[in-house]
Design an enzyme around this catalytic site. Structure first.
Site, PDB file in Angstrom:
ATOM      1  N   LYS A 288       0.794  -1.132  -0.005  1.00  0.00           N
ATOM      2  CA  LYS A 288      -0.114  -0.180   0.101  1.00  0.00           C
ATOM      3  C   LYS A 288       0.897   1.878   0.063  1.00  0.00           C
ATOM      4  O   LYS A 288       1.333   1.522   0.835  1.00  0.00           O
ATOM      5  CB  LYS A 288      -0.368  -0.305   1.454  1.00  0.00           C
ATOM      6  N   GLU A 365     -20.169  -4.560  10.075  1.00  0.00           N
ATOM      7  CA  GLU A 365     -20.049  -4.717  10.639  1.00  0.00           C
ATOM      8  C   GLU A 365     -21.298  -5.124  11.668  1.00  0.00           C
ATOM      9  O   GLU A 365     -22.351  -5.322  12.712  1.00  0.00           O
ATOM     10  CB  GLU A 365     -21.080  -3.032   9.953  1.00  0.00           C
ATOM     11  N   ARG A 393     -25.615  -2.104   7.082  1.00  0.00           N
ATOM     12  CA  ARG A 393     -25.357  -3.540   6.611  1.00  0.00           C
ATOM     13  C   ARG A 393     -25.753  -4.174   8.164  1.00  0.00           C
ATOM     14  O   ARG A 393     -25.227  -5.207   8.322  1.00  0.00           O
ATOM     15  CB  ARG A 393     -23.502  -3.409   6.835  1.00  0.00           C
TER      16      ARG A 393
HETATM   17  C1  TPP Z   1     -19.188  -1.569   4.423  1.00  0.00           C
HETATM   18  C2  TPP Z   1     -18.013  -1.066   4.713  1.00  0.00           C
HETATM   19  N1  TPP Z   1     -17.295  -0.521   5.581  1.00  0.00           N
HETATM   20  C3  TPP Z   1     -16.442   0.775   5.728  1.00  0.00           C
HETATM   21  C4  TPP Z   1     -16.170   0.680   4.680  1.00  0.00           C
HETATM   22  C5  TPP Z   1     -14.932   2.246   4.787  1.00  0.00           C
HETATM   23  N2  TPP Z   1     -13.452   1.457   4.152  1.00  0.00           N
HETATM   24  C6  TPP Z   1     -12.989   1.457   2.649  1.00  0.00           C
HETATM   25  S1  TPP Z   1     -12.137   1.057   2.239  1.00  0.00           S
HETATM   26  C7  TPP Z   1     -11.791   0.451   3.861  1.00  0.00           C
HETATM   27  C8  TPP Z   1     -10.417  -0.526   4.093  1.00  0.00           C
HETATM   28  C9  TPP Z   1     -10.393  -1.464   2.543  1.00  0.00           C
HETATM   29  O1  TPP Z   1      -9.205  -2.308   2.863  1.00  0.00           O
HETATM   30  P1  TPP Z   1      -8.921  -3.175   1.683  1.00  0.00           P
HETATM   31  O2  TPP Z   1      -9.961  -3.770   0.907  1.00  0.00           O
HETATM   32  O3  TPP Z   1      -7.761  -4.360   2.266  1.00  0.00           O
HETATM   33  O4  TPP Z   1      -8.740  -2.282   0.475  1.00  0.00           O
HETATM   34  P2  TPP Z   1      -7.141  -1.905   0.266  1.00  0.00           P
HETATM   35  O5  TPP Z   1      -7.466  -0.049   0.806  1.00  0.00           O
HETATM   36  O6  TPP Z   1      -5.870  -1.839   1.628  1.00  0.00           O
HETATM   37  O7  TPP Z   1      -6.091  -1.176  -1.604  1.00  0.00           O
HETATM   38  C10 TPP Z   1     -12.261   0.071   4.498  1.00  0.00           C
HETATM   39  C11 TPP Z   1     -12.470   0.203   5.987  1.00  0.00           C
HETATM   40  C12 TPP Z   1     -16.609   0.636   4.032  1.00  0.00           C
HETATM   41  N3  TPP Z   1     -16.157   0.849   2.747  1.00  0.00           N
HETATM   42  N4  TPP Z   1     -17.514  -0.420   3.517  1.00  0.00           N
END
Ligand code: TPP
Length: 627
Positions: A288, A365, A393
């Site tokens: 990342k 969630e 959710r």
């Molecule tokens: C249901 C839900 N909860 C929380 C989020 C907030 N959120 C957006 S991106 C993220 C982290 C995503 O991590 P990952 O899938 O590993 O992708 P990366 O950013 O590391 O590439 C979160 C918690 C969301 N988009 N949807």
């Protein structure tokens, strides 16, 4: 002209010689970093770290697959900037996330290459499962489906429901790319994360990479069945690479781990997965923030968002978080839960003070809510901190797992109301309505920082059922003390001397402060206004009925969808009490609202003091019976 400027879409990308791809990757990173530091991104913010990590992966995807005939589904969609740059949106990129500019997520209105724009995590595998089944049933067997899902999104329950089904759909042409960077906002937590980490960091991984490189470079691209390659890979590393059994045991073909920054290796692996003829999981290791040292070295979240999204002093999130620390010091039974968003929801200070009483459950969630139910049954008082939009959710869990059992769980809903640049999926405009449906639930909306503290203390003081606190995004405004009390409600202003009690304006949360401005404007038109902050939106204070009888018009204002929200609840109360006073409810139109600044969106919805005052003056211009 840069190389990137010559690429209008995947067809152009496929023509670029492999030797030029590192240059292309570096141009893309430069565009991302320059955008992140532009004045426009300073206002809108955006997802930098995730996109820097998927540059090579996105290039490889568009070279191997044939979008839009093949469908690429990005989970959450916050990592789709590189995809946008490679599918003809370089020119508009400077206005990303601004009103009128490209969305920060895939958007079907923008491009035929974009498909899923929901931006709530963990759905990509279900979409992909359905798409692959549809293509098969319709006889479109030449089309492949790819889902790109992060290790964070893979912690969501929906992803596992989908994996269970995908494993059974043996003839689906479906490629699952697990983009494993070890991070959500925070380092990804839990058993799955540990499993992936075991694969990722082990010496075996290094060996495997070397082995895969050697295997793939020896074998011609076309004509070698994936199974054969997999067999070769497994034979070579079988003894040392045990962790992959997780996915294999589920019945999924597993390929990896693959170095996600080696574009050529990625192409080889993705091509094999594409041609396999059944579901394949390709485990890709990325970094990342790759290629931009401040992101690579950022210990909070690898600059997941830029400018960073943490809870700065003076924000609602921070005021909540600081008060929770104070409560936590007095109340050892108070524990905190986050769904992978410790810093943005203001829980970082609580976690630092009480690490044993803070739970990051991953992007889960639903689990967060029912786990909170269990904690409450076990004698604790959990505080679940979520963005308002993500409460959707966990609705069933709140309704039946928590509320039916009258469990003392407090839910802190950050980013309630219009949020701004994240667009329709992220506006916290549903919670105010769905919460109205939950029997026994109490919902508070603080208007300022003092009230956050006050209402949070009242909420965690409730021991016979769930409570919710909802507050918006951004900085808290100035504090406004009450000039009187109506039952449990704060009166912020009585009609100016000489004016009648014409309007009773009831503003939910900070909308009560907007109400004060409205009252000032209406006074200039000779209309007297009583401004009330109800503090608790549910249950409504009975004192409202008497107050309503003493006014000519009731106005409710809320930063929530107008259907079924606080205003509708006021109407119901007044009807049930046979109060005949006219009522007007102001809130967000019940539509999917696009991205823009919070102020722009509130203005378009008519929720500024000026628009509200104009609307009310207009009503008073009519005969009284027609309000
Ligand atoms: C249901 C839900 N909860 C929380 C989020 C907030 N959120 C957006 S991106 C993220 C982290 C995503 O991590 P990952 O899938 O590993 O992708 P990366 O950013 O590391 O590439 C979160 C918690 C969301 N988009 N949807």
């Amino acid at each position: 002209m840069s190389l990137l400027e010559t690429i209008a879409g995947p067809r152009d990308l496929k023509k670029v010689s492999a030797s030029m791809l590192p240059q292309l990757a570096s141009e893309i990173r430069q565009v991302l970093v320059e955008w992140a530091h532009s004045p426009s991104a300073a206002k809108t913010s955006g997802h930098l770290g995730p996109n820097l990590g998927v540059v090579e992966l996105t290039i490889a995807l568009h070279r191997v697959f044939d979008s839009p005939a093949d469908r690429i589904v990005f989970d959450t969609g916050h990592q789709s900037y590189v995809h946008k740059l490679l599918t003809g949106r370089l020119a508009e990129f400077g206005t990303l996330r601004q009103r009128g500019g490209p969305s920060g997520y895939p958007s079907r209105a923008e491009s035929e290459h974009d498909l899923v724009e929901n931006s709530h995590a963990s759905t990509s595998l279900s979409y992909a499962d359905g798409l692959a089944k549809a293509f098969r049933l319709r006889g479109e067997t030449d089309r492949a489906v790819v889902a790109v899902i992060g290790d964070g999104a893979l912690t969501g329950g929906m992803a596992w429901e989908a994996l269970n089904n995908i494993a059974a759909a043996k003839d689906s042409r479906l490629v699952i790319v697990v983009n494993d960077n070890g991070w959500s906002y925070q380092p990804t937590v839990g058993g799955l994360a540990e499993h992936l980490a075991a694969v990722r960091v082990s010496q075996q991984y290094e060996n495997t990479l070397e082995y895969i490189k050697a295997t793939l470079s020896r074998t011609p691209l076309v004509g070698v069945p994936l199974q054969q390659t997999l067999h070769g890979i497994k034979k070579g590393v079988k003894d040392v690479l045990q962790p992959q059994v997780l996915f294999e045991d589920l019945g999924l073909k597993y390929l990896g781990p693959i170095d996600g920054h080696d574009e050529q290796i990625l192409e080889h692996a993705l091509a094999r997965a594409r041609d396999f003829g059944g579901p394949v999981l390709v485990h890709v290791i990325t970094q990342k923030g790759r290629g931009y040292p401040p992101a690579e070295q950022n210990e909070v979240d690898c600059l997941h968002q830029f400018p960073p999204a943490g809870a700065a002093p003076g924000t609602w999130s921070r005021v909540f978080g600081d008060e929770l620390v104070a409560i936590g010091a007095r109340r050892p039974d108070v524990v905190a839960i986050t769904a992978a968003m410790l810093h943005p929801t203001g829980l970082a200070e609580f976690a630092a003070a009480f690490p044993d009483r803070t739970y990051d459950v991953g992007i889960a969630e639903q689990h967060a809510m029912t786990s909170a139910a269990g904690l409450a049954m076990g004698g604790l008082h959990p505080v679940v901190a979520l963005y308002a939009t993500f409460l959707n959710r966990a609705f069933d869990q709140l309704l039946l797992d928590v509320a039916l059992h009258r469990l003392p769980v407090t839910i802190a809903l950050d980013r309630a109301g219009v949020t701004g640049p994240d667009g329709p999926s992220h506006h916290g405009m549903w919670d105010g309505s769905v919460l109205q449906l939950v029997p026994g639930l109490r919902v508070a909306a603080p208007r300022d920082a003092r009230r956050v503290a006050e209402l949070l203390n009242e909420a965690v003081g409730v021991s016979d059922g769930p409570t919710v606190l909802r507050y918006p995004k951004g900085k808290v405004g100035g504090e406004v003390d009450a000039v009187g009390r109506l039952g449990g409600m704060d009166v912020l202003q009585f009609p100016r001397p000489g004016l009648d009690a014409d309007v009773l304006l009831v503003g939910a949360g900070p909308m009560a402060l907007t109400g004060l401005e409205v009252a000032g404007r209406l006074a200039e038109s000779g209309i007297g206004v009583t401004v009330v902050d109800p503090r608790w939106l549910k249950p409504l204070d009975e004192a409202l009925t008497d107050a309503a009888r003493r006014h000519r018009l009731i106005v409710t204002v809320e930063d929530n969808g107008v259907v079924g929200g606080f205003g509708d609840a006021v109407c119901r109360l007044l009807r049930a009490s046979d109060v005949g006073t006219a009522v007007r409810t102001f809130g967000l139109p019940q539509q999917f609202l696009g991205h823009g600044t919070r102020d722009e969106i509130l203005a378009a919805a008519g929720l500024t003091a000026g628009s509200l005052a104009d609307a009310i003056v207009g009503l008073f211009a009519r005969p009284a019976a027609n309000y």
